[in-house]
Design a protein around this motif. Structure first.
Motif, short mmCIF file in Angstrom:
data_model
loop_
_atom_site.label_atom_id
_atom_site.label_comp_id
_atom_site.label_asym_id
_atom_site.label_seq_id
_atom_site.Cartn_x
_atom_site.Cartn_y
_atom_site.Cartn_z
N THR A 158 33.75 51.35 31.99
CA THR A 158 34.96 52.12 31.67
C THR A 158 36.04 51.19 31.17
N GLY B 227 42.49 47.69 31.37
CA GLY B 227 41.74 47.89 32.60
C GLY B 227 40.27 48.01 32.27
N LEU B 228 39.43 47.37 33.07
CA LEU B 228 37.99 47.42 32.82
C LEU B 228 37.24 47.55 34.14
N ALA B 229 36.35 48.54 34.21
CA ALA B 229 35.48 48.70 35.38
C ALA B 229 34.04 48.68 34.89
N ALA B 230 33.19 47.92 35.57
CA ALA B 230 31.83 47.74 35.08
C ALA B 230 30.87 47.59 36.24
N LEU C 155 40.63 44.46 36.76
CA LEU C 155 39.17 44.53 36.79
C LEU C 155 38.74 45.32 38.01
N SER C 156 37.73 46.18 37.84
CA SER C 156 37.14 46.84 38.99
C SER C 156 35.66 47.02 38.76
N ALA C 157 34.95 47.49 39.77
CA ALA C 157 33.52 47.78 39.63
C ALA C 157 33.34 49.28 39.46
N SER C 158 32.30 49.68 38.73
CA SER C 158 31.99 51.09 38.56
C SER C 158 30.54 51.23 38.13
#
Lengths: 336, 336
Positions: free
Chosen positions: A142, A98-101, A135-138
Motif C-alpha cells: 500500500t 506512507g508505505l505498508a508492505a 513505514l508499516s507492515a501489511s
C-alpha cells in the motif's frame, strides 16, 4: 516474526535499515525547512496558505505487481498527487510518503519505488521532493502519498467558477490510460486470466504510449500554474474520465458543457472507440480547464468545447450518458 | 465486483454514497480555507510555514478489529498524528484521511471511524478537523492520516537541541499502552490464541486505563505548545518506548541522558515490571521534552531525569539496554 537477518527482505532488514536504504534515494524538497527524521517535517508556505491532497494505491484494486514495476508505482502515485496540486493552479512543493508492505517484500522493490518517486518529481515538478513519511507492515502493498503545493498568492482554481460562454480546454491526452488498462486485461493475462509479467512487458513494448500512460502517466503539471495565470475559472484533474469529471464542473459551477466530438477524438487514441475511451476512461491525470472566452490558451492546452447555459453534458449538442470509475465497483478481488 | 445495491457495505453503496455518509460526520478545521470536495484542500499557514507528519495503521500488524472498535481506530490514528505535531511545539490545524477497506466492510464501521476522528480532534485539539482525504479498496483495512500544525512563529522543537545539564521531563503516562497490549495478548484471546472481542471488552472494563491507553490513547497535545513556550530545547513523541526514543535525542543532540528510576516508575503502571514497561513499551504518545535547567515545568510535565555529558542512556547512573518496537519484527501475520 523474528528478525531473520539481512536476507534482502523488509522483515530481515528491520525498520531502521529499510528507512536508511530508502531515504537516501528520495529527492529533497526545495521548500523543506526541516526534512525527514524528526516527529514531523516543516515546509515553507510562502503566501500563508498551502494546497494539500492525498491518494492511496493498493495492490489488487489499484495496481498489479505483475504489470507495474516498483519504479512505475512510485512514479504513478507521485504523478497522480502532483496532478491534483496542479489542478488547483498551484506549484507542487513537497510529498509525504506512507508505505505498508508484507515483511517478505524485497528491499529492492522499495528502492525502485523510491527511484520512481524521485524521477517523477524531477521530470514533472522540479524542486518538489519528499519531506517525510511512515513505514508499516501489511498483507497488501500500500502506498499513501500526500502532496503539498504553493499558490504563489493566487486564488485556488476550484470547480465552481465556470460560467456560460467560456472555453473548455484540456492539457494532456484523453482515454490513453484506459486503453492501456484494457489492453493489459485482454493481452497482459495468461490463459486463466491472471496478470502475466512477460506478456505485459511485450505489450508495453508494442504500445508504449497506451500501456505507459496507464502504468506511469505523465500529467502536464506545469500547465496547471499556466492555466491559473491565464485566468482559468475552473479546473480539475481528469482521474475518473472526461464525462464524470466534466459533470463535476457542471454540478459545482451550475453550467452546461458542450464538447466537440472531433476535438475530443483528436486527443484520444486513434482506435474505433476513441471517443468513448476519452469520455469514460479514467486515470489520464490530464487537466480539464475552463477559461474566459478570448483568453489565450496556455501552452499545452487544446480547446475541446465550451460552457453553455443549463446543467447538461453534451457532445456536439447531444446528451451523453457514460459513467466513470468507482473504487468499490471495479475490483474483482485479484492481486497478481 | 458488481454493485450489489445498498446492503450496508461499501461495495453495495459505492464511492459517492460512502463519501457522503462519512463526510458529514467529520469535524471541520478552523484553518481550512477550502475543505473536502475539490482536487485538493487549501489550509492556512499563518506564519508562512506548516508542520506535517503522516502515519499508517493497518489491520493485523497495527490493530485487531476484535479488540478495537471503529471509534477506537479513528481516535487512535488522530491521536498519534496530533502527538507528532505537538512534539514539534506546534498547534494541530488539520488532518487528511486516507482509508482503504474491503468492499464487504459495513458502512457502520467507517461511520464509527469518522466519529472517532471527530471526537479525538474535539477532545485533544479543538479547532483541528479533516480537510480532505481519499477512499480506496483493500483486502486489509488501512488508515493513512496526515496531520498539519502551526508553529505560531516559533522555531520547531527538534530532537537535536539538548545540551548537558538540562531537565528531562515527560507529559503523559509511561508504559501504560504496552501493559494494555500485553493484557490483550494474554487475556483478550481465546484458547487458540485468536483475538476475542468479548474477552477484550471485559478486560477493558477491568483495566480501563491500561487497555484504553493502548486502544484509544489520550496524548497531552496542548503540552507540546506549552513546552515550546517554556523554552524546550528538544522534544519528541514517545511512540517506540522511552529507552529507544530517549536514544534518539541522545544521538541527535550529542548528549547523555540519566533517568531517575523512581520518577519513571511513578509514571508507569504500578506493577512489578513497571520500570521495564516504561522503558521498552511503545505507543504511549506521551511527550518527552528537554528544558533548560531552572525553567518552570509547564503544566502536565514531570521531571524524570537530566541530560549529562556523553552519549549514553543511564538509569540512576547505570547503563540500560532495552530496545523498542519494530513494525517489521513484531507482526505474526495474524489479523483477528
Amino acid at each position: 516474526m523474528e528478525r531473520s537477518g539481512d536476507d534482502g527482505t523488509l522483515g530481515g532488514l528491520g525498520e531502521l535499515a529499510v528507512l536508511e536504504r530508502i531515504t537516501r534515494r528520495l529527492p529533497a524538497a526545495q521548500g523543506a525547512l526541516l526534512g525527514p527524521g524528526d516527529d514531523a517535517a516543516v515546509v515553507a508556505a510562502p503566501d500563508g496558505r498551502f494546497v494539500t491532497t492525498t491518494d492511496l494505491m493498493v495492490h489488487g484494486p489499484d495496481f498489479r505487481l505483475a504489470w507495474s514495476s516498483g519504479h512505475d508505482l512510485g512514479w504513478k502515485i507521485a504523478a497522480a498527487n502532483l496532478a491534483d496540486v496542479a489542478a488547483m493552479g498551484a506549484v507542487p512543493s513537497g510529498l509525504l510518503v506512507g508505505l505498508a508492505a508484507p515483511t517478505s517484500t524485497p528491499i529492492a522493490l522499495l528502492e525502485a519505488i523510491a527511484d520512481g518517486l524521485r524521477d517523477a518529481c524531477e521530470a514533472l515538478a522540479p524542486g518538489c521532493g519528499v519531506v517525510g513519511g511512515d513505514l508499516s507492515a501489511s498483507a497488501s502493498l500500500t502506498l499513501a502519498v500526500t502532496a503539498f503545493g504553493d499558490l504563489e498568492g493566487r486564488a485556488p482554481v476550484r470547480r465552481d467558477g465556470a460560467s456560460p460562454g467560456q472555453v473548455v480546454a484540456v492539457a494532456g491526452p484523453l482515454g490513453r490510460a484506459a486503453l492501456g488498462l484494457r489492453l493489459l486485461f485482454s493481452e497482459g493475462v495468461d490463459g486463466s486470466g491472471e496478470p502475466d509479467a512477460a506478456l505485459a512487458s511485450r505489450l508495453r513494448e508494442r504500445h508504449p504510449s497506451w500501456v505507459g500512460a496507464q502504468l506511469a502517466p505523465q500529467p502536464p503539471i506545469a500547465a496547471g500554474r499556466a492555466a491559473a495565470l491565464a485566468g482559468a475559472t475552473a479546473m480539475l484533474d481528469l482521474s475518473d474520465g472526461l464525462a464524470l469529471d466534466a459533470r463535476r464542473v457542471i454540478r459545482a459551477s451550475g453550467v452546461g458543457i458542450d464538447l466537440a466530438a472531433a476535438a475530443v477524438r483528436a486527443l484520444a487514441p486513434q482506435v474505433a472507440d476513441g471517443l468513448e475511451l476519452a469520455l469514460a476512461g479514467g486515470e489520464d491525470h490530464s487537466l480539464l480547464a475552463v477559461l474566459p472566452d478570448g483568453a489565450e490558451l496556455p501552452h499545452g492546452f487544446t480547446r475541446i468545447g465550451r460552457t453553455v447555459p443549463g446543467d447538461e453534458l453534451t457532445v456536439d449538442g447531444a446528451p451523453v450518458d457514460l459513467s466513470g470509475w468507482d473504487p468499490y465497483a471495479g475490483w474483482d478481488g485479484g492481486v497478481g
